[in-house]
Design a protein around this motif. Structure first.
Motif, PDB file in Angstrom:
ATOM      1  N   TYR A  63      -1.920   8.090  17.134  1.00  0.00           N
ATOM      2  CA  TYR A  63      -3.592   7.457  16.749  1.00  0.00           C
ATOM      3  C   TYR A  63      -4.041   6.239  16.748  1.00  0.00           C
ATOM      4  N   LEU A  64      -2.858   5.313  16.809  1.00  0.00           N
ATOM      5  CA  LEU A  64      -3.250   3.609  16.844  1.00  0.00           C
ATOM      6  C   LEU A  64      -3.459   3.003  18.161  1.00  0.00           C
ATOM      7  N   ALA A  65      -2.812   4.353  19.498  1.00  0.00           N
ATOM      8  CA  ALA A  65      -3.146   3.708  21.201  1.00  0.00           C
ATOM      9  C   ALA A  65      -4.964   5.088  21.038  1.00  0.00           C
ATOM     10  N   LEU A  66      -5.257   5.828  19.801  1.00  0.00           N
ATOM     11  CA  LEU A  66      -6.264   6.040  20.637  1.00  0.00           C
ATOM     12  C   LEU A  66      -7.011   5.219  19.456  1.00  0.00           C
ATOM     13  N   VAL A  97     -17.015  10.730  22.071  1.00  0.00           N
ATOM     14  CA  VAL A  97     -15.819   9.224  21.766  1.00  0.00           C
ATOM     15  C   VAL A  97     -16.112   9.063  20.648  1.00  0.00           C
ATOM     16  N   GLU A  98     -17.645   9.267  19.829  1.00  0.00           N
ATOM     17  CA  GLU A  98     -17.156   9.075  18.530  1.00  0.00           C
ATOM     18  C   GLU A  98     -16.428   9.960  17.862  1.00  0.00           C
ATOM     19  N   VAL A  99     -15.861  11.165  18.219  1.00  0.00           N
ATOM     20  CA  VAL A  99     -15.518  12.395  17.697  1.00  0.00           C
ATOM     21  C   VAL A  99     -14.062  11.589  17.446  1.00  0.00           C
ATOM     22  N   ILE A 100     -13.160  11.469  18.976  1.00  0.00           N
ATOM     23  CA  ILE A 100     -11.682  11.060  19.435  1.00  0.00           C
ATOM     24  C   ILE A 100     -11.519   9.247  18.064  1.00  0.00           C
ATOM     25  N   THR A 101     -12.781   8.555  18.177  1.00  0.00           N
ATOM     26  CA  THR A 101     -12.510   7.322  17.402  1.00  0.00           C
ATOM     27  C   THR A 101     -11.900   7.539  15.399  1.00  0.00           C
ATOM     28  N   MET A 102     -13.180   8.464  15.285  1.00  0.00           N
ATOM     29  CA  MET A 102     -12.755   8.012  13.840  1.00  0.00           C
ATOM     30  C   MET A 102     -11.968   9.536  13.628  1.00  0.00           C
ATOM     31  N   PHE A 136       6.062   9.979  23.532  1.00  0.00           N
ATOM     32  CA  PHE A 136       5.806  10.350  23.287  1.00  0.00           C
ATOM     33  C   PHE A 136       4.049  10.398  22.451  1.00  0.00           C
ATOM     34  N   ALA A 137       3.896   9.013  22.893  1.00  0.00           N
ATOM     35  CA  ALA A 137       2.494   8.429  22.148  1.00  0.00           C
ATOM     36  C   ALA A 137       1.368   8.568  23.366  1.00  0.00           C
ATOM     37  N   PHE A 138       2.346   8.503  24.951  1.00  0.00           N
ATOM     38  CA  PHE A 138       1.360   8.356  26.248  1.00  0.00           C
ATOM     39  C   PHE A 138       0.598  10.577  26.446  1.00  0.00           C
ATOM     40  N   ALA A 139       1.696  10.631  25.968  1.00  0.00           N
ATOM     41  CA  ALA A 139       1.688  12.491  26.041  1.00  0.00           C
ATOM     42  C   ALA A 139       0.240  12.179  24.728  1.00  0.00           C
ATOM     43  N   GLY A 140       0.286  12.133  24.300  1.00  0.00           N
ATOM     44  CA  GLY A 140       0.227  12.898  22.771  1.00  0.00           C
ATOM     45  C   GLY A 140      -1.428  12.334  23.022  1.00  0.00           C
ATOM     46  N   PHE A 141      -1.686  10.977  23.668  1.00  0.00           N
ATOM     47  CA  PHE A 141      -2.774  10.498  24.187  1.00  0.00           C
ATOM     48  C   PHE A 141      -3.460  11.029  24.563  1.00  0.00           C
ATOM     49  N   LEU A 142      -2.981  11.498  25.865  1.00  0.00           N
ATOM     50  CA  LEU A 142      -3.674  12.313  26.634  1.00  0.00           C
ATOM     51  C   LEU A 142      -4.104  13.752  26.423  1.00  0.00           C
ATOM     52  N   PHE A 143      -3.448  13.713  25.515  1.00  0.00           N
ATOM     53  CA  PHE A 143      -3.185  15.797  25.269  1.00  0.00           C
ATOM     54  C   PHE A 143      -4.311  15.122  24.229  1.00  0.00           C
ATOM     55  N   TYR A 144      -5.216  14.480  23.297  1.00  0.00           N
ATOM     56  CA  TYR A 144      -6.324  14.449  22.107  1.00  0.00           C
ATOM     57  C   TYR A 144      -7.230  13.900  23.529  1.00  0.00           C
ATOM     58  N   THR A 145      -7.245  13.203  24.768  1.00  0.00           N
ATOM     59  CA  THR A 145      -8.313  12.628  25.310  1.00  0.00           C
ATOM     60  C   THR A 145      -8.776  14.010  25.774  1.00  0.00           C
TER      61      THR A 145
END
Length: 366
Positions: free
Chosen positions: A57-60, A195-200, A264-273
Motif C-alpha cells: 500500500y505504501l508503494a502504491l 488512478v484515483e481508484v488505486i490511489t484512494m 512481495f512489495a514489487f509483486a503486490g504493486f504490479l498486482f494492484y496496478t
C-alpha cells in the motif's frame, strides 16, 4: 468461406478475449510470486501479514498518489467508499494469510474458491449482472481444474492443521471481504478514474494497516531477527575475503528476509496496478476465475527454484482452467451488450454520491 470477412466480423472479439486471458494470467502469475515470497518469509520465521500488505500500500500510495496530486483533480467518489474498499481488502489479506497458521494448505485453497461464489452473488445483486448457463459452466470447469491440482497435492490425507475449523472460518470470512473489495473496485473503476481508484484504495489500505499493525502485530515484528549475523567472527580467515563476505551476506537469513519483503512489495504493486484493467474490461468474476491458475504458476516457481517434479495432473488442470476461462469470457462478451448492463442503474448509489458532492461544492461557492 470468406476468411477475411469472418475475421473482420469476429477479429475484435477474438483479440479482446485473448488479451483478457493473457492479462488474467499475468495477474495470476504475479499473485503466485506474492504467495511464494510470503511462504518464504514464513519459513524464515516471519509472521507479519499486515506488515507485508503495508509495504504494498505504501508503494502504491507514493507512485499513484504523486500522479493524482499532479493532476490536481477533485475526488469523483466520496472518500468513505474508498475507505470501505481498503478496509475490506486489508481484512481479506489478513484473514486468509492467518488461516495458514491453523488449517492445511489444501483446505485453504479449496475454500478460497468461495470468493467466486460471493462475487457472483454481489455482482448479481448490486450491479445487475446477468450470468448465462455457459458462464456458470465455464466457472465450474475452472474450479474442476483446480480440484485436480488439489487432488495431486493432497494425496490421501492432505493434513488437517492444528485448528482446522478456525482456519476454515478465517478463509470463508476472508473470501467475503475479498469479494466486497473486488466488486467495490469494479464499480469505481468502470465509471471513474483508474488512478484515483488505486490511489484512494492504497491510502485507505495503508491507514487501516497502520492501525491494525499497532494493535495486532507489534509482537510479531519484535520477534523477527533482523541481524545479518555477518561479523560474529571478525578474526575468521574466511570473512577476511571480500568475496566470501558478500557470499555470506547473500546466503544469510537477513538478506533473504529483505529480498522477500522487497519481492512481495514489487509483486503486490504490479498486482494492484494490473487488476483495475481487468476489472474495467471484464469484471470481478473473470478476475477471480483467472486467479485459480495462481496455484499452478506457484508450481512452476517451485520447479525453477527447488527442482521439484510435476505430476501429470497439473497439465490437465491447467488445460481445464484455460478452457473454462475461454468459455466464460466468450459468453461474457455477448452479455456485455445487453441493455441491463449498460443503463447505468447499477451505479446509481455512487452517481448520487457524486451529484451530492457537486451540489455541496456549488453551495460552498455561493
Amino acid at each position: 468461406m470468406d476468411v477475411n470477412g469472418w475475421w473482420g466480423t469476429h477479429g475484435n472479439d477474438i483479440r479482446r478475449t485473448l488479451f483478457l486471458l493473457f492479462l488474467g494470467q499475468v495477474i495470476s502469475f504475479v499473485m503466485s510470486l506474492m504467495s511464494f515470497t510470503s511462504s518464504l518469509l514464513a519459513s524464515l520465521g516471519v509472521d507479519t501479514p499486515l506488515t507485508l500488505s503495508f509495504f504494498v500500500y505504501l508503494a502504491l500510495s507514493l507512485v499513484y498518489g504523486s500522479i493524482f496530486i499532479y493532476r490536481r483533480q477533485k475526488l469523483q467518489v466520496r472518500w468513505y467508499w474508498y475507505l470501505l474498499i481498503g478496509f475490506a481488502d486489508v481484512q481479506g489479506n489478513f484473514l486468509v494469510n492467518q488461516a495458514f497458521q491453523y488449517s492445511s494448505i489444501t483446505s485453504v485453497t479449496i475454500l478460497d474458491c468461495w470468493t467466486i461464489a460471493w462475487v457472483i452473488l454481489l455482482t448479481w445483486y448490486f450491479l445487475g449482472t446477468r450470468y448465462s448457463l455457459w458462464q456458470f459452466f465455464g466457472a465450474a470447469v475452472c474450479v474442476a481444474g483446480l480440484g485436480l491440482v488439489l487432488l495431486s497435492d493432497a494425496g490421501v490425507g492432505g493434513g488437517g492443521g492444528s485448528r482446522p475449523l478456525l482456519g476454515d472460518t478465517f478463509v470463508i470470512m476472508g473470501t467475503l471481504f475479498f469479494a466486497l473489495s473486488n466488486v467495490g473496485e469494479e464499480i469505481c473503476v468502470k465509471k471513474k478514474d483508474r488512478v484515483e481508484v488505486i490511489t484512494m484504495m492504497a491510502i485507505s489500505g495503508l491507514l487501516v494497516s497502520i492501525c491494525e499493525i499497532a494493535i495486532l502485530e507489534t509482537k510479531g515484528i519484535a520477534s523477527v531477527k533482523w541481524s545479518p549475523e555477518i561479523v560474529r567472527e571478525p578474526e575468521s580467515a574466511v570473512l577476511t575475503n571480500v568475496t566470501a563476505v558478500f557470499s555470506h551476506l547473500i546466503n544469510s537469513p537477513f538478506f533473504s528476509q529483505i529480498l522477500a519483503f522487497a519481492g512481495f512489495a514489487f509483486a503486490g504493486f504490479l498486482f494492484y496496478t494490473f487488476v483495475p484493467f481487468l476489472l474495467k474490461m471484464s469484471g470481478a468474476t473473470l478476475f477471480n476465475l483467472s486467479l485459480l491458475t495462481s496455484d499452478m504458476w506457484a508450481v512452476v516457481i517451485r520447479i525453477f527454484f527447488y527442482k521439484q517434479e510435476v505430476d501429470w495432473l497439473y497439465y490437465v488442470a491447467f488445460g481445464l482452467v484455460g478452457i473454462g476461462l475461454v468459455v466464460y469470457s466468450k459468453t461474457e462478451k455477448a452479455l456485455d451488450s445487453a441493455p441491463a448492463i449498460g443503463d447505468g442503474s447499477q451505479y446509481q448509489i455512487l452517481d448520487e454520491e457524486c451529484r451530492d458532492a457537486r451540489n455541496d461544492d456549488v453551495g460552498d461557492r455561493s
